[in-house]
Design a protein around this motif. Structure first.
Motif, PDB file in Angstrom:
ATOM      1  N   PHE A 176      49.173  74.506  48.365  1.00 36.21           N
ATOM      2  CA  PHE A 176      49.308  75.323  47.159  1.00 36.21           C
ATOM      3  C   PHE A 176      49.715  74.475  45.958  1.00 36.21           C
ATOM      4  N   LEU A 195      50.852  74.937  54.104  1.00 39.36           N
ATOM      5  CA  LEU A 195      50.372  75.895  53.107  1.00 39.36           C
ATOM      6  C   LEU A 195      51.027  75.656  51.747  1.00 39.36           C
ATOM      7  N   LEU A 196      52.323  75.364  51.762  1.00 40.62           N
ATOM      8  CA  LEU A 196      52.999  75.062  50.495  1.00 40.62           C
ATOM      9  C   LEU A 196      52.464  73.777  49.867  1.00 40.62           C
TER      10      LEU A 196
END
Length: 101
Positions: free
Chosen positions: A70, A66-67
């Motif tokens: 992002f 997810l990071l």
């Protein structure tokens, strides 16, 4: 005196047979049953540890992905095959360890 020590020695040698036979049944069956119980408990403990490790690694993997999405979506596109392979391997390890528990 020698005969006395021989009788005591014989009593020590035969004591386990009387102790295991006290439950009723065959001595070997009692030993095999106890061994199987210990192996099952040990295997379940090891599988529980592996399951916990797979769960932690899976959660960390999701957070990292997810990071990465992002901050840099192109990195995920470049490494999609290896990412999916790692997710599949973590899922298989988790599933097998959960089945053994």
């Amino acid at each position: 005196m020698k005969s006395f020590f021989q009788k005591i020695w014989l009593a020590f040698l035969l004591a386990p047979a009387f102790l295991f036979a006290a439950k009723g049944g065959n001595i070997v069956d009692n030993l095999v049953g106890g061994f199987n119980d210990q192996v099952t408990d040990a295997g379940s403990g090891i599988a529980s540890g592996i399951n916990t490790f797979a769960t932690v690694m899976g959660v960390i993997w999701i957070i990292i992905m997810l990071l990465m999405a992002f901050f840099n979506i192109e990195a995920i596109k470049n490494h999609a095959k290896s990412l999916i392979g790692a997710i599949i391997i973590i899922g298989i390890v988790y599933g097998l360890s959960a089945a053994i528990m």
